[in-house]
Enzyme design. Structure first.
Site, PDB file in Angstrom:
ATOM      1  N   VAL A 107       0.840  -1.193   0.000  1.00  0.00           N
ATOM      2  CA  VAL A 107       0.000   0.000   0.000  1.00  0.00           C
ATOM      3  C   VAL A 107       0.872   1.238   0.000  1.00  0.00           C
ATOM      4  O   VAL A 107       0.601   2.232  -0.639  1.00  0.00           O
ATOM      5  CB  VAL A 107      -0.913   0.039   1.251  1.00  0.00           C
TER       6      VAL A 107
ATOM      7  N   GLN B 164       5.135   2.613   0.595  1.00  0.00           N
ATOM      8  CA  GLN B 164       6.534   2.418   0.911  1.00  0.00           C
ATOM      9  C   GLN B 164       7.001   3.709   1.563  1.00  0.00           C
ATOM     10  O   GLN B 164       7.158   4.720   0.901  1.00  0.00           O
ATOM     11  CB  GLN B 164       7.295   2.134  -0.388  1.00  0.00           C
ATOM     12  N   GLY B 165       7.127   3.689   2.881  1.00  0.00           N
ATOM     13  CA  GLY B 165       7.539   4.896   3.591  1.00  0.00           C
ATOM     14  C   GLY B 165       9.033   4.909   3.809  1.00  0.00           C
ATOM     15  O   GLY B 165       9.765   4.077   3.268  1.00  0.00           O
ATOM     16  N   ALA B 166       9.471   5.868   4.632  1.00  0.00           N
ATOM     17  CA  ALA B 166      10.898   5.999   4.895  1.00  0.00           C
ATOM     18  C   ALA B 166      11.378   4.962   5.908  1.00  0.00           C
ATOM     19  O   ALA B 166      12.534   4.564   5.912  1.00  0.00           O
ATOM     20  CB  ALA B 166      11.196   7.402   5.406  1.00  0.00           C
ATOM     21  N   GLU B 167      10.461   4.531   6.771  1.00  0.00           N
ATOM     22  CA  GLU B 167      10.822   3.601   7.833  1.00  0.00           C
ATOM     23  C   GLU B 167      10.264   2.198   7.597  1.00  0.00           C
ATOM     24  O   GLU B 167      10.808   1.223   8.088  1.00  0.00           O
ATOM     25  CB  GLU B 167      10.230   4.086   9.173  1.00  0.00           C
ATOM     26  N   ALA B 168       9.127   2.170   6.909  1.00  0.00           N
ATOM     27  CA  ALA B 168       8.399   0.911   6.835  1.00  0.00           C
ATOM     28  C   ALA B 168       7.634   0.753   5.536  1.00  0.00           C
ATOM     29  O   ALA B 168       7.379   1.724   4.825  1.00  0.00           O
ATOM     30  CB  ALA B 168       7.420   0.832   8.013  1.00  0.00           C
TER      31      ALA B 168
ATOM     32  N   LYS C 263       2.653  -3.752   8.950  1.00  0.00           N
ATOM     33  CA  LYS C 263       3.650  -2.687   8.899  1.00  0.00           C
ATOM     34  C   LYS C 263       5.011  -3.306   9.167  1.00  0.00           C
ATOM     35  O   LYS C 263       5.307  -3.712  10.286  1.00  0.00           O
ATOM     36  CB  LYS C 263       3.311  -1.600   9.937  1.00  0.00           C
TER      37      LYS C 263
ATOM     38  N   ASP D 196       4.218  12.544  15.013  1.00  0.00           N
ATOM     39  CA  ASP D 196       4.100  12.732  13.568  1.00  0.00           C
ATOM     40  C   ASP D 196       2.664  13.065  13.179  1.00  0.00           C
ATOM     41  O   ASP D 196       2.055  12.405  12.344  1.00  0.00           O
ATOM     42  CB  ASP D 196       4.577  11.451  12.849  1.00  0.00           C
TER      43      ASP D 196
END
Ligand SMILES: Nc1ncnc2c1ncn2[C@@H]1O[C@H](COP(=O)(O)OP(=O)(O)OP(=O)(O)O)[C@@H](O)[C@H]1O
Ligand SMILES: [Mg+2]
Lengths: 230, 176
Positions: free
Chosen positions: A10, A12-16, A31, A136
């Site tokens: 869904v 692709q973040g910076a951490e997860a 996650k 955040d």
């Protein structure tokens, strides 16, 4: 846990990475925090573990306080995965929700969004009164549940990956500042709307809110100074 | 009458649930569990809201077993322990496990491939086999809210089942 199996990426973040799939036959979100190769492996492992704990803890603590968050289904430190309830049914990110209202032909955007802002102010006040700092706050980390009863918007808070407890008044002020910056830069002409949020925060927080709001003002000034110099 | 459900695929484990009502020999069953001559978890159905609650607790127990991090003596006590929001093992087993005077019980076994495990347990239970569909007739929501410490505020956000499984999932990293 075999993450790739039957799961759909869904985000692709910076951490997860966030995957959508099912867990024990219920719709679920996965996650998965990835390894940071620039960090020492042992340090990376312990940072990840602490973040996962903080996230799961805050999700459940908030729920206990009456703030809607996704239910937690599983935490596995070995695969770095938190599995939680998929709350996407009938929900929209707050960001999309506000965009839609602003882009609609409604002439009174402020009036339309006021109940929602008051609810968000109340939620953050509850978090802060209980010493939880989200870390955040953005309009992407809040989901709006479009219920049958449109008068009471249901807000779901997600992404507690940077959260922590025992926050000072300054930490809380920064939490609000992060939201203010994110809010005003994502949604133009919303200064009045954000004031509604802060008023609700003050009202619901009660004693101690002035200290936080003074810190917010201090942080704002520092921010301004930085931009003037920079 | 039993229902078999699969845990997370990667674990390759199935659980089988069997509900009994009108049980008259709970004291004896309890004794057999203590001696180790009965290999299963016997759960109080009054504290079970939904099979998902059992799946989450069992999945977590099997994961701990495979990772070598069981907190109790065995997988079946671990499942009972996981169901409980408390970190006290004795108290958890007492709250969620079979009591001497219980008249309805829920039996959970793992990997009963050909049904022999359930058969041999059924042969020592003096009671009536019941359909798992009737589980909710035994559920006591008030008691569940008390045991899991679910206050008024929490009941307005999300489902009760969500609150139960969340506590199960995070029990060792949170205190309530
Ligand atoms: N439990 C959930 N149910 C439904 N949707 C979810 C859930 N968790 C996350 N999402 C969706 O996935 C998106 C990203 O999730 P999240 O914010 O937790 O990850 P992130 O990597 O930290 O993202 P970001 O970098 O944007 O903060 C959310 O904006 C939301 O749309
Ligand atoms: Mg996010």
């Amino acid at each position: 846990m075999d993450i790739a199996d039957n799961k759909q990426l869904v985000k692709q973040g910076a951490e997860a990475k966030i995957f959508k799939g099912s867990f024990l036959r219920k719709p679920a979100m996965f996650k998965e925090r990835f390894r940071k190769t620039y960090r020492h492996p042992i340090l990376d492992e312990s940072i990840t573990k602490e973040r996962m704990k903080a996230e799961a803890r805050s999700l459940v603590r908030c729920r206990m306080l009456g703030i809607h968050t996704p239910a937690v289904y599983s935490i596995d430190f070995s695969t770095r995965v938190i599995i939680m309830e998929d709350v996407s049914e009938d929900t929209q990110t707050m960001r999309m929700y506000i965009d839609n209202v602003q882009n609609s032909n409604k002439n009174d955007v402020l009036k339309e969004l006021k109940p929602l802002m008051e609810r968000v102010g109340q939620i953050i006040a509850t978090l802060h009164k209980n010493s939880i700092v989200h870390g955040d706050l953005t309009t992407s980390n809040m989901l709006v549940k479009l219920g049958r009863d449109r008068s009471t918007p249901e807000v779901i808070i997600i992404d507690f990956g940077l959260s922590y407890v025992d926050g000072s008044a300054e930490d809380k002020g920064v939490d609000l500042y992060v939201l203010e910056r994110a809010f005003l830069s994502t949604h133009p002409n919303t200064e009045e709307l954000f004031k509604t949020l802060l008023q609700s925060y003050r009202r619901n927080y009660g004693k101690g809110s002035s200290e936080v709001l003074n810190k917010l003002e201090e942080v704002r000034m520092r921010g301004r100074k930085r931009t003037m110099v920079g | 009458m039993s229902v078999t459900l699969e845990l997370d695929k990667s674990l390759k484990v199935k659980i089988t649930l069997t509900l009994f009502s009108d049980v008259t020999n709970s004291k004896e069953l309890r004794q057999k569990l203590v001696e180790g001559s009965l290999q299963c978890s016997i759960i109080k159905p009054s504290l079970v809201l939904d099979t998902f609650q059992l799946l989450v607790a069992a999945n977590k127990a099997v994961l701990s077993q495979q990772q070598g991090t069981l907190k109790t003596k065995g997988i079946y006590s671990e499942i009972l322990y996981n169901l409980s929001p408390s970190k006290n093992i004795t108290e958890s087993l007492k709250t969620f496990g079979i009591g001497e005077n219980d008249t309805s019980i829920l039996v959970l076994v793992l990997n009963d491939i050909d049904g022999t495990k359930v058969n041999s347990i059924s042969s020592v239970v003096k009671g009536k086999l019941a359909s798992l569909d009737t589980l909710n007739m035994h559920t006591n929501e008030q008691e569940i809210k008390k045991v899991y410490k679910i206050k008024e505020a929490e009941q307005n956000c999300g489902s009760l089942l969500g609150s139960l499984v969340s506590r199960i999932a995070v029990k060792e990293i949170i205190s309530i």
